[in-house]
Write a protein that holds these residues in place. Sequence first.
Motif, mmCIF file in Angstrom:
data_model
loop_
_atom_site.group_PDB
_atom_site.id
_atom_site.type_symbol
_atom_site.label_atom_id
_atom_site.label_comp_id
_atom_site.label_asym_id
_atom_site.label_seq_id
_atom_site.Cartn_x
_atom_site.Cartn_y
_atom_site.Cartn_z
ATOM 1 N N ALA A 48 -20.015 -35.078 -43.181
ATOM 2 C CA ALA A 48 -19.809 -35.314 -41.744
ATOM 3 C C ALA A 48 -20.167 -36.745 -41.357
ATOM 4 O O ALA A 48 -20.499 -37.017 -40.192
ATOM 5 N N ALA A 49 -20.077 -37.676 -42.308
ATOM 6 C CA ALA A 49 -20.439 -39.076 -42.027
ATOM 7 C C ALA A 49 -19.657 -39.594 -40.821
ATOM 8 O O ALA A 49 -18.444 -39.382 -40.721
ATOM 9 N N GLY A 50 -20.345 -40.245 -39.926
ATOM 10 C CA GLY A 50 -19.706 -40.829 -38.744
ATOM 11 C C GLY A 50 -19.377 -39.814 -37.677
ATOM 12 O O GLY A 50 -18.763 -40.143 -36.662
ATOM 13 N N ARG A 51 -19.792 -38.581 -37.916
ATOM 14 C CA ARG A 51 -19.434 -37.526 -36.952
ATOM 15 C C ARG A 51 -20.680 -36.767 -36.478
ATOM 16 O O ARG A 51 -21.733 -36.833 -37.089
ATOM 17 N N TYR A 52 -20.515 -36.041 -35.395
ATOM 18 C CA TYR A 52 -21.602 -35.211 -34.876
ATOM 19 C C TYR A 52 -21.507 -33.814 -35.491
ATOM 20 O O TYR A 52 -20.401 -33.325 -35.788
ATOM 21 N N VAL A 53 -22.652 -33.197 -35.645
ATOM 22 C CA VAL A 53 -22.692 -31.770 -35.957
ATOM 23 C C VAL A 53 -23.312 -31.105 -34.723
ATOM 24 O O VAL A 53 -24.482 -31.351 -34.393
ATOM 25 N N ILE A 54 -22.504 -30.329 -34.019
ATOM 26 C CA ILE A 54 -22.938 -29.802 -32.711
ATOM 27 C C ILE A 54 -22.805 -28.277 -32.702
ATOM 28 O O ILE A 54 -22.047 -27.703 -33.491
ATOM 29 N N PRO A 55 -23.548 -27.612 -31.810
ATOM 30 C CA PRO A 55 -23.372 -26.167 -31.691
ATOM 31 C C PRO A 55 -22.007 -25.850 -31.098
ATOM 32 O O PRO A 55 -21.535 -26.557 -30.196
ATOM 33 N N ASP A 391 -26.962 -18.459 -35.128
ATOM 34 C CA ASP A 391 -25.656 -18.219 -35.737
ATOM 35 C C ASP A 391 -25.043 -19.563 -36.149
ATOM 36 O O ASP A 391 -25.159 -20.550 -35.410
ATOM 37 N N ALA A 392 -24.389 -19.561 -37.296
ATOM 38 C CA ALA A 392 -23.774 -20.805 -37.779
ATOM 39 C C ALA A 392 -22.423 -21.014 -37.101
ATOM 40 O O ALA A 392 -21.364 -21.016 -37.735
ATOM 41 N N ASP A 393 -22.480 -21.156 -35.791
ATOM 42 C CA ASP A 393 -21.328 -21.568 -34.981
ATOM 43 C C ASP A 393 -21.465 -23.072 -34.831
ATOM 44 O O ASP A 393 -22.264 -23.556 -34.010
ATOM 45 N N LEU A 394 -20.733 -23.807 -35.614
ATOM 46 C CA LEU A 394 -20.944 -25.256 -35.699
ATOM 47 C C LEU A 394 -19.613 -25.984 -35.578
ATOM 48 O O LEU A 394 -18.576 -25.463 -36.000
ATOM 49 N N VAL A 395 -19.695 -27.178 -35.031
ATOM 50 C CA VAL A 395 -18.498 -28.021 -34.934
ATOM 51 C C VAL A 395 -18.821 -29.382 -35.532
ATOM 52 O O VAL A 395 -19.847 -29.984 -35.192
ATOM 53 N N VAL A 396 -17.983 -29.830 -36.440
ATOM 54 C CA VAL A 396 -18.054 -31.223 -36.894
ATOM 55 C C VAL A 396 -17.130 -31.989 -35.957
ATOM 56 O O VAL A 396 -15.908 -31.785 -35.965
ATOM 57 N N TYR A 397 -17.761 -32.806 -35.127
ATOM 58 C CA TYR A 397 -17.044 -33.414 -33.997
ATOM 59 C C TYR A 397 -16.917 -34.913 -34.205
ATOM 60 O O TYR A 397 -17.906 -35.608 -34.433
ATOM 61 N N ASP A 398 -15.693 -35.390 -34.104
ATOM 62 C CA ASP A 398 -15.447 -36.831 -34.257
ATOM 63 C C ASP A 398 -15.475 -37.479 -32.867
ATOM 64 O O ASP A 398 -14.539 -37.288 -32.079
ATOM 65 N N PRO A 399 -16.525 -38.250 -32.573
ATOM 66 C CA PRO A 399 -16.636 -38.824 -31.219
ATOM 67 C C PRO A 399 -15.709 -40.014 -30.995
ATOM 68 O O PRO A 399 -15.609 -40.512 -29.871
ATOM 69 N N ALA A 400 -15.018 -40.451 -32.057
ATOM 70 C CA ALA A 400 -14.163 -41.644 -31.920
ATOM 71 C C ALA A 400 -12.673 -41.301 -31.902
ATOM 72 O O ALA A 400 -11.859 -42.092 -31.418
ATOM 73 N N ARG A 401 -12.333 -40.124 -32.412
ATOM 74 C CA ARG A 401 -10.900 -39.787 -32.533
ATOM 75 C C ARG A 401 -10.271 -39.627 -31.143
ATOM 76 O O ARG A 401 -10.781 -38.919 -30.293
ATOM 77 N N ARG A 402 -9.140 -40.276 -30.957
ATOM 78 C CA ARG A 402 -8.444 -40.177 -29.664
ATOM 79 C C ARG A 402 -7.211 -39.309 -29.830
ATOM 80 O O ARG A 402 -6.545 -39.370 -30.855
ATOM 81 N N HIS A 403 -6.957 -38.477 -28.865
ATOM 82 C CA HIS A 403 -5.723 -37.695 -28.915
ATOM 83 C C HIS A 403 -5.204 -37.464 -27.504
ATOM 84 O O HIS A 403 -5.935 -37.629 -26.516
ATOM 85 N N VAL A 404 -3.930 -37.106 -27.449
ATOM 86 C CA VAL A 404 -3.264 -36.943 -26.153
ATOM 87 C C VAL A 404 -3.102 -35.455 -25.869
ATOM 88 O O VAL A 404 -2.566 -34.704 -26.696
ATOM 89 N N ILE A 405 -3.582 -35.010 -24.729
ATOM 90 C CA ILE A 405 -3.448 -33.597 -24.358
ATOM 91 C C ILE A 405 -2.011 -33.355 -23.902
ATOM 92 O O ILE A 405 -1.462 -34.104 -23.093
ATOM 93 N N SER A 406 -1.423 -32.285 -24.439
ATOM 94 C CA SER A 406 -0.039 -31.986 -24.061
ATOM 95 C C SER A 406 0.267 -30.519 -24.319
ATOM 96 O O SER A 406 -0.222 -29.924 -25.297
ATOM 97 N N ALA A 407 1.129 -29.956 -23.479
ATOM 98 C CA ALA A 407 1.584 -28.582 -23.703
ATOM 99 C C ALA A 407 2.363 -28.464 -25.008
ATOM 100 O O ALA A 407 2.454 -27.384 -25.595
#
Length: 468
Positions: A48-55, A391-407
């Motif tokens: 998970a280098a460069g990323r967050y490990v969050i609940p 509980d091991a409900d975990l997210v490896v979260y990339d705080p830098a990745r950009r994406h566009v929300i779309s239907a």
Amino acid sequence: MRTLIVNGTVVNANGSSEADVLVDGETIALVGRGLAAQGITADRTIDAAGRYVIPGAVDVHTHFDMPMGPVFSKDTFETGTRAAAFGGTTTIIDFAPQDRGHSLREALDAWHARAEGHCAIDYGFHVSVSDVNEATLAEMDGLVAEGVTDFKVFTAYPGRMYSDDAAILRTMQRAAENGALVMVHAENGIAIDVLMDANAEAGRTAPWFHGLSRPAGLEAEAANRVIRLAEAAGSAVYIVHLSSRDALEAVEAGRARGAAAYAETCPQYLFLSLDDLGNGFEGAKFVCSPPLRPKDHQAALWDGLRRDSLQVVSTDHCPFDFHGQKDLGRDDFRRIPNGLPTVEDRLDLLHDGGVVGGRISRERWIEIASTSPARMFGLAGRKGVVAPGADADLVVYDPARRHVISAATHHMAVDYSCFEGRTVQGGSDIVMSRGRVIVEQGRYTGRPGDGRFLRRAPTGAALRRRAL
Ligand code: URP
Ligand code: ZN
Ligand code: ZN
């Protein structure tokens, strides 16, 4: 199965640290520096280098498969919980609505039947009460014992979900005895109906008039009233989907008096505004209740989140297609099904607008999206925290990745997005539910039915003492 997540930054509500996380089976076994170097082994290692490990995030306000007039909200428990997982949410609590003349038990049984075997993530239920009487008040005690520990009442929607002050007071009195938490949809529905009818009868039928018919003052009036009722009953109260500065002031005034008053807001009130209800019938995409407010309310809500006058951001996810559902109200805004699709976008919007935007810290982001909802809704220590035993409900979260929300790319079963074209910074790369990876590299790797029903502990007594 053991999984070791290495090199990440663990972010909890109470602080962040460079630490590895060992998952053993369904729970977190260890959190600490250099676990791999200490010879700890696992079946799989995730870097998970460069990323967050969050609940995994906790969304305490969803409406899947819910009837509203002639239609049902578009996401089922299957599609809705899968979309939630894509957005980093690993627990939802949905509302089982009581039909008038029917028991709370019938509502709950129906919701169990809708959800069981279909959910991608763990889930719980609140019950929305529309018929307060001796029998339903008595039923509350049994439901609390079954882990359904909160009940929503409405000062809105006369003739449907509406309860008068006596009914709300009696519900709160019962909650003070059985430990339940009373949640309230606080808008003065009686007055709002007068304004809605006057607008519609004068030919003002566009979605814009949905907003104008539900002024913030009538939200504040109802919020103040139900907080006063809670004080009279000696109970806690939780205002759902708080949308306006005016209602926030009512909550803050109550809290200053010592009332056990709590509230959530939702992404739509932080990021969208009354302006979105304009543009002709396109505005129907943004019809929800309470309505979107003038833009200047947003800063007040962010302030409320920073001050902890607002403890939670939930979604109130209640999706309806624009074509075939929202357009039932093309000639009359009163017939537009109320609700917005947001379950997938909450965590990223709050990260982008909140953390990247400099409004809240990353720890507060975790607190309002995960830790505080878990704590307030009887899941403390189990959900909403990266700690041994949870509980091991975990997210490896990339705080830098950009994406566009779309239907075109979202996973919610609805034909539009309220945030179409918006670029957000931050995204869930890997999502784990009780130790199993369910989303990875943009693919769903779980199965419907992975999610389990959560029996939750009652929190009303602790919240009444303002001790949570
Ligand atoms: O417009 C909304 N909020 N729809 C969902 C039902 C409710 O009142 O929460
Ligand atoms: Zn509501
Ligand atoms: Zn709702």
